[in-house]
Design an enzyme around this catalytic site. Structure first.
Site, PDB file in Angstrom:
ATOM      1  N   THR A  46       0.824  -1.211   0.000  1.00 49.48           N
ATOM      2  CA  THR A  46       0.000   0.000   0.000  1.00 49.48           C
ATOM      3  C   THR A  46       0.856   1.258   0.000  1.00 49.48           C
ATOM      4  OG1 THR A  46      -1.658  -1.198   1.269  1.00 49.48           O
ATOM      5  CG2 THR A  46      -1.871   1.187   1.200  1.00 49.48           C
ATOM      6  N   TYR A 109     -13.238  -4.021  -0.692  1.00 46.70           N
ATOM      7  CA  TYR A 109     -14.437  -3.526  -1.379  1.00 46.70           C
ATOM      8  C   TYR A 109     -15.542  -4.575  -1.474  1.00 46.70           C
ATOM      9  CZ  TYR A 109     -17.407  -1.047  -4.722  1.00 46.70           C
ATOM     10  OH  TYR A 109     -18.471  -0.435  -5.326  1.00 46.70           O
ATOM     11  N   TYR A 135      -2.190 -10.325   4.764  1.00 44.50           N
ATOM     12  CA  TYR A 135      -2.198  -8.914   5.164  1.00 44.50           C
ATOM     13  C   TYR A 135      -3.627  -8.520   5.518  1.00 44.50           C
ATOM     14  CZ  TYR A 135      -1.382  -3.819   4.672  1.00 44.50           C
ATOM     15  OH  TYR A 135      -1.308  -2.455   4.876  1.00 44.50           O
ATOM     16  N   ARG A 140      -8.606  -0.296   5.477  1.00 48.25           N
ATOM     17  CA  ARG A 140      -8.540  -0.102   4.029  1.00 48.25           C
ATOM     18  C   ARG A 140      -9.452  -1.066   3.261  1.00 48.25           C
ATOM     19  NH1 ARG A 140      -4.614   3.206   2.000  1.00 48.25           N
ATOM     20  NH2 ARG A 140      -2.971   3.907   3.422  1.00 48.25           N
ATOM     21  N   LYS A 164       0.607 -10.129   8.413  1.00 45.48           N
ATOM     22  CA  LYS A 164       0.832  -8.728   8.747  1.00 45.48           C
ATOM     23  C   LYS A 164      -0.511  -8.205   9.237  1.00 45.48           C
ATOM     24  CE  LYS A 164       1.858  -4.134   6.898  1.00 45.48           C
ATOM     25  NZ  LYS A 164       2.039  -3.308   5.674  1.00 45.48           N
ATOM     26  N   ILE A 206       6.179  -5.030   9.707  1.00 38.06           N
ATOM     27  CA  ILE A 206       6.388  -4.450   8.377  1.00 38.06           C
ATOM     28  C   ILE A 206       6.008  -2.992   8.523  1.00 38.06           C
ATOM     29  CG2 ILE A 206       5.691  -4.420   5.957  1.00 38.06           C
ATOM     30  CD1 ILE A 206       5.287  -7.442   6.134  1.00 38.06           C
TER      31      ILE A 206
END
Length: 294
Positions: A46, A109, A135, A140, A164, A206
């Site tokens: 990202t 989404y 992840y 997000r 992550k 990370i």
């Protein structure tokens, strides 16, 4: 997978004023991190503005960073999204010879159920020739990968080696650490919580801010993993203001402003993101001065 214990950094993609990739700045950034203790590098996450980097540019980034790195530290490549078939196709058609693991974000989404998330990563795990780092970033993706789904995947697929976790949820971190298989890595994706996760039994981070201040941040995480809380928290407290600032507008505009202040790269971002405001840039410069970095 001990190569992913410690500090990985989610590299920015530096741009010139015309928004083409600034490869000279990218080389400075890679060298800055390798020479100052970062354990591994993450490409096209990202923070790397992966959604506005073209497929051809992504290939160029992998080739360039691989060449500069020259095998010195492990490399992780972001390959994820909300179209499972497309991700499988990308994995099958990408030269992964220089890549040590894939970082794959949970579907955004579409907001799948937990079973949908499981089946998505199952399909990826069955074709990936490289280890996979899940992840989870609900802020997000608008969907949370629950700990039981992550642990189910970890138990069912040996090539799913880590998560992550970036939900900024302490309870969820602790539940993952409590229930995970012994060899599964819990990596913080929240810079502000990374030390606490390391002290609780996590395997590292990370990081975003780590790429600007790799020496300080990576040493803090090593101290945390070693259980040396007092020494580690001294650095954590020092870094709190700059860490808070870089996420105050958008990521990666904040970290790009830091790297500009450090003369590593410029602060340009691609739309729909916009560059950090003058106020944020000035606040960042003040915070860096307080750290003795100006």
């Amino acid at each position: 997978m001990t190569k992913f214990i410690g500090t990985g950094v989610a590299l920015i993609t530096p741009f010139k004023a015309d928004l083409s990739i600034d490869f000279e700045a990218l080389e400075r950034l890679v060298e800055h991190n390798i020479n100052n203790g970062t354990e591994y590098l993450v490409i096209s996450g990202t923070t790397g503005e992966s959604v506005t980097v073209t497929a051809e540019e992504k290939k160029m980034l992998v080739e360039f960073i691989s060449k500069v790195n020259n095998g010195r530290v492990p490399l992780v490549l972001g390959i994820g999204g909300n179209n499972t078939a497309s991700i499988i196709s990308e994995i099958n058609n990408t030269d992964l010879s220089s890549i040590d693991a894939i970082l794959s974000v949970s579907p955004y989404y579409s907001k799948p159920t937990q079973e949908g998330i499981y089946q998505h990563f199952k399909a990826i795990a069955e074709v990936s020739p490289k280890p996979i780092i899940l992840y989870n970033v609900p802020g997000r993706t608008s969907s949370n990968v629950l700990p039981e789904t992550t642990i189910r995947l970890a138990n069912d697929f040996k090539n799913i080696i880590a998560v992550k976790e970036a939900g900024n949820n302490v309870h969820q971190y602790l539940e993952l650490l409590r229930t995970k298989p012994d060899d599964f890595l819990v990596l913080s994706g929240d810079d502000d919580l990374a030390l606490g996760v390391a002290l609780a039994g996590g395997s590292g981070v990370i990081s975003v801010i780590g790429q600007a201040l790799p020496k300080e941040f990576s040493e803090m995480i090593r101290l945390g993993i070693a259980g040396k809380a007092k020494e580690a928290y001294k650095t954590h407290f020092d870094l709190m203001p700059i860490t808070r600032l870089i996420f105050s507008e958008n990521n990666p505009a904040g970290i790009k402003a830091v790297l500009e202040a450090l003369n590593i790269s410029e602060s340009h971002v691609r739309l729909p993101l916009v560059e950090a405001t003058d106020k944020l840039k000035n606040d960042i410069k003040s915070a860096l001065k307080d750290l003795g970095k100006s």
